[in-house]
Design an enzyme around this catalytic site. Structure first.
Site, PDB file in Angstrom:
ATOM      1  N   ASP A 335       0.855  -1.213  -0.094  1.00  0.00           N
ATOM      2  CA  ASP A 335       0.079  -0.005  -0.032  1.00  0.00           C
ATOM      3  C   ASP A 335       0.877   1.193   0.039  1.00  0.00           C
ATOM      4  O   ASP A 335       1.893   1.540   0.807  1.00  0.00           O
ATOM      5  CB  ASP A 335      -0.756   0.227   1.308  1.00  0.00           C
ATOM      6  CG  ASP A 335      -1.622   1.593   1.515  1.00  0.00           C
ATOM      7  OD1 ASP A 335      -1.823   2.139   0.570  1.00  0.00           O
ATOM      8  OD2 ASP A 335      -1.903   1.487   2.697  1.00  0.00           O
ATOM      9  N   GLU A 353      -3.547   4.266  -2.495  1.00  0.00           N
ATOM     10  CA  GLU A 353      -3.973   3.966  -1.140  1.00  0.00           C
ATOM     11  C   GLU A 353      -5.541   4.213  -0.944  1.00  0.00           C
ATOM     12  O   GLU A 353      -5.999   3.379  -0.399  1.00  0.00           O
ATOM     13  CB  GLU A 353      -3.062   4.792  -0.267  1.00  0.00           C
ATOM     14  CG  GLU A 353      -3.627   4.212   1.363  1.00  0.00           C
ATOM     15  CD  GLU A 353      -2.732   4.948   2.156  1.00  0.00           C
ATOM     16  OE1 GLU A 353      -2.425   4.283   3.372  1.00  0.00           O
ATOM     17  OE2 GLU A 353      -2.563   6.180   2.228  1.00  0.00           O
ATOM     18  N   GLU A 354      -5.890   5.302  -1.468  1.00  0.00           N
ATOM     19  CA  GLU A 354      -7.406   5.551  -1.086  1.00  0.00           C
ATOM     20  C   GLU A 354      -8.251   4.639  -1.819  1.00  0.00           C
ATOM     21  O   GLU A 354      -9.355   4.325  -1.271  1.00  0.00           O
ATOM     22  CB  GLU A 354      -7.814   6.963  -1.686  1.00  0.00           C
ATOM     23  CG  GLU A 354      -7.116   8.087  -0.693  1.00  0.00           C
ATOM     24  CD  GLU A 354      -5.615   8.510  -0.965  1.00  0.00           C
ATOM     25  OE1 GLU A 354      -5.037   9.487  -0.563  1.00  0.00           O
ATOM     26  OE2 GLU A 354      -4.976   7.636  -2.049  1.00  0.00           O
TER      27      GLU A 354
END
Length: 701
Positions: A335, A353-354
């Protein structure tokens, strides 16, 4: 089940059709390079099975079992036999509530109080959970009533929170029937999850604080209740923006920051993912568990990069320009984290990541109790399930429907999915990234993550491998050429194989595999490459010149010399180095850094032609009769070796692959795999190839 079988048959039919259309499958085997032309799969390097350490991705995942201890808080009950039921969620572990700076302050805690002003204007403290319960037991039929409910126990924000994105989702973006279904069916179930928090979480949740190695394991049902409370913004002391507030060093967790955005299209799509998650867990309660582990390594235990003798290219490397990290089954999936986990998932952010956090919302539970990461710290999350499909990236991101996660569970009830959160530095531009301290910091961070759960005393390969990509690039301003080298070095130091996903950038994949081959050819160690990077930091060369700088240093070619990559296809044909049966790209990738074809020897070979880059004595090249070979025979052997991949020379036999890695041999030994390439070449083609070989030696002489 029928749809899965139908899709499977369709995919197989499509690939078979494509195979017939292309009529051949082409492999380039030097250094494990292979191209499957039949399916347009441009993966290169070692096959994924070498990164699993087994034939299947689920056979070799070795993670510590879930076991309560002083540094591992398990918030559910583990049966005496250690095996969880696979048809119902585990029971909560019973403990005592703790309201202090070392544990999560839960909204249902008895000590969670809130100031309430009565009709006479008098203010008194009231238990906040009672306010929440009374509010959520009233009907909520639209987004305005939902916003009013949230503000009833967050009264100080009544004039500040506008809920623009929330109103836009339900009033403008969803169909009327979809909104009605959410408020009539899904939202009441989310409210039940909110109010079940005291029953589901009966033990305190410790904070994963800095400088500590600690873990927290929660059931998926417990996580759904925590996230439902985040949806309703019930967590106390988590809304302050002041730098000296209690949770200033923790990510935001209440969803108000997401509701407060302007409601751009990507934010709306993130909200769709989260609403879909709640719909799924309300329809069918998940029965698994998830473990969150923080790793902190003391500075004295970090590697001495300059002195490292580990071979940089001693482990399998897989390059994939088309796949995604979240699809790398069985590998440790990186991540590209913010130091505040989740980054902008509850804001405008919508990158790697989001996106991962909204398609796997259980990852968001880490934001409740994980303090901001230091340079020597990373977080591993094992067991998070995926619920959504998506398309696009950034502003083009869209929710694309439900995803049924079929990843098997381990003996502890966790999905066999390991997500490694590690944050890169943010660069404003220029050459800040190429400062020695910046490179060293990124190496340390990557190694702390990649060495999660390894036996540091053992020299064997650690499985499974790492699935990563352009970590710290894009919005963080990093350079893929440098970041890929840093991660290769960290993997080599941690003795883990690596799969690198270039997100559609085929050229970058070619650059990485070519550089890897060069490092392998010259037996470059991690320490030697580190010194080369430090030397590059002292130059004023552009960032894009990093690979060429390393190449020039290793093979001794001056900047004005012509490399193989500068030759056109006609140039190569004229020199007899390229045949009709061998494509230009294949030749360049295999021969760009071949010193036999370069105009000069490497700097080290000029100083002492009998020594390699490590200063070790080279063995004389001998023929079958024990005699030293002359230049012509050496050239013939090199031609034969390079041309084995397409079988253009030794036409009467199949050639084995040379890209296997044997953990029991030296770092540069290659175990032969039984990969056979059937050859069926006509007599005319044989004559044509023989003529080209004759022309080659004639021109070379």
């Amino acid at each position: 089940m029928f749809m899965v079988a139908k899709n499977y048959l369709f995919v197989n039919f499509y690939f078979c059709k494509q195979y017939t259309k292309k009529c051949y499958r082409k492999f380039h085997l030097s250094f494990g390079r292979y191209i499957n032309m039949s399916t347009e799969n441009l993966c290169k390097g070692a096959p994924l099975s070498m990164l699993y350490g087994s034939a299947l991705p689920w056979d070799n995942a070795k993670y510590p079992p879930v076991q309560p201890g002083h540094n591992h808080a398990v918030l559910y009950h583990i049966p005496s036999n250690g095996v969880l039921a696979d048809d119902r969620p585990p029971k909560p572990q019973i403990g005592q509530d703790k309201w202090d700076q070392h544990h999560v302050r839960l909204p249902c805690s008895r000590q969670s109080l809130y100031p309430v002003t009565d009709e006479n204007g008098d203010t008194r403290l009231k238990k906040r959970w009672l306010i929440i319960e009374n509010t959520l037991r009233r009907p909520i039929r639209n987004s305005k009533q939902l916003a009013d409910a949230i503000l009833s126990y967050n009264t100080k924000f009544k004039n500040r929170w506008k809920f623009r994105a929330l109103h836009k989702l339900f009033n403008e973006c969803l169909e009327e029937e979809e909104s009605e279904y959410f408020f009539e069916v899904t939202l009441p179930e989310i409210i039940k999850l909110v109010l079940d928090l005291p029953k589901l979480i009966q033990a305190p949740i410790p904070l994963l604080k800095q400088h500590k190695n600690s873990s927290v394991s929660l059931s998926q049902q417990q996580i759904s209740s925590l996230l439902a409370n985040a949806f309703f913004c019930t967590f106390p002391r988590r809304n302050s923006l002041k730098s000296d507030s209690e949770y200033a060093s923790y990510p935001f967790i209440n969803f108000n920051t997401l509701y407060e955005t302007s409601g751009s299209s990507d934010v709306i799509e993130k909200l769709k993912c989260l609403c879909h998650y709640f719909r799924r867990v309300c329809i069918e309660v998940p029965v698994g568990v998830v473990t969150f582990s923080r790793r902190s390594v003391a500075p004295r235990r970090l590697p001495d990069w300059e002195e490292s003798s580990r071979p940089t290219a001693g482990l399998p490397l897989h390059i994939d320009p088309t796949g995604t990290i979240e699809d790398a089954d069985g590998l440790i999936q990186v991540d590209f984290a913010n130091k505040y986990l989740g980054g902008g998932v509850l804001g405008h952010g919508c990158v790697q990541e989001e996106i991962r956090f909204v398609i796997c919302p259980e990852l968001m539970a880490s934001m409740i109790f994980t303090e901001v990461l230091r340079p020597n710290e990373t977080v591993m999350i094992i067991g998070a399930e995926r619920y959504s499909r998506y398309i696009g990236y950034g502003y083009t991101f869209e929710w694309a429907g439900t995803y049924v996660d079929t990843t098997p569970r381990d003996c502890g009830g966790r999905r066999r999915v390991a997500v490694l959160a590690m944050d890169a530095l943010l660069y404003a531009g220029g050459r800040e990234e190429f400062k020695p301290e910046s490179i060293t910091r990124e190496l340390k961070k990557a190694w702390v993550g990649f060495s999660f759960y390894i036996d540091e005393e053992s020299d064997s390969v650690n499985f499974p491998g790492i699935a990563t990509g352009n970590w710290g690039c894009g919005a963080f301003g990093g350079t893929p050429q440098l970041k890929s080298l840093i991660q290769i070095m960290a993997c080599a130091q941690a003795r883990r194989p690596m799969a690198y996903y270039t997100f559609g950038d085929k050229k970058l994949g070619d650059e990485i595999i070519d550089m890897y081959c060069l490092l392998d050819k010259y037996n470059v160690t991690v320490g030697q490459l580190y010194k080369l990077l430090m030397e590059f930091c002292e130059t004023n060369l552009p960032r894009a010149r990093l690979h060429s700088y390393i190449t020039q240093k290793l093979i001794g070619v001056s900047p004005t010399n012509t490399l193989a990559t500068d030759f056109t296809e006609n140039d190569l044909m004229e020199r007899g180095l390229l045949s009709d049966s061998m494509d230009t790209e294949c030749f360049i990738s295999q021969n760009t850094f071949c010193s036999e074809f370069s105009p000069e020897k490497s700097t080290l070979e000029q100083e002492d032609p009998n020594k390699n880059i490590n200063g070790e004595q080279k063995a004389d090249k001998m023929d079958d009769n024990g005699q030293q070979t002359n230049n012509t025979s050496r050239l013939f052997q090199e031609m034969e070796r390079l041309d084995q991949g397409n079988g253009s020379l030794n036409l009467n036999r199949s050639h084995p692959s040379t890209f296997s890695y044997n953990a029991n041999t030296s770092s540069h030994s290659k175990a032969v795999m039984d990969v056979k390439i059937p050859m069926d070449i006509s007599t005319d083609v044989k004559k044509k190839i023989s003529k080209k070989i004759t022309d080659y030696f004639a021109k070379s002489s």
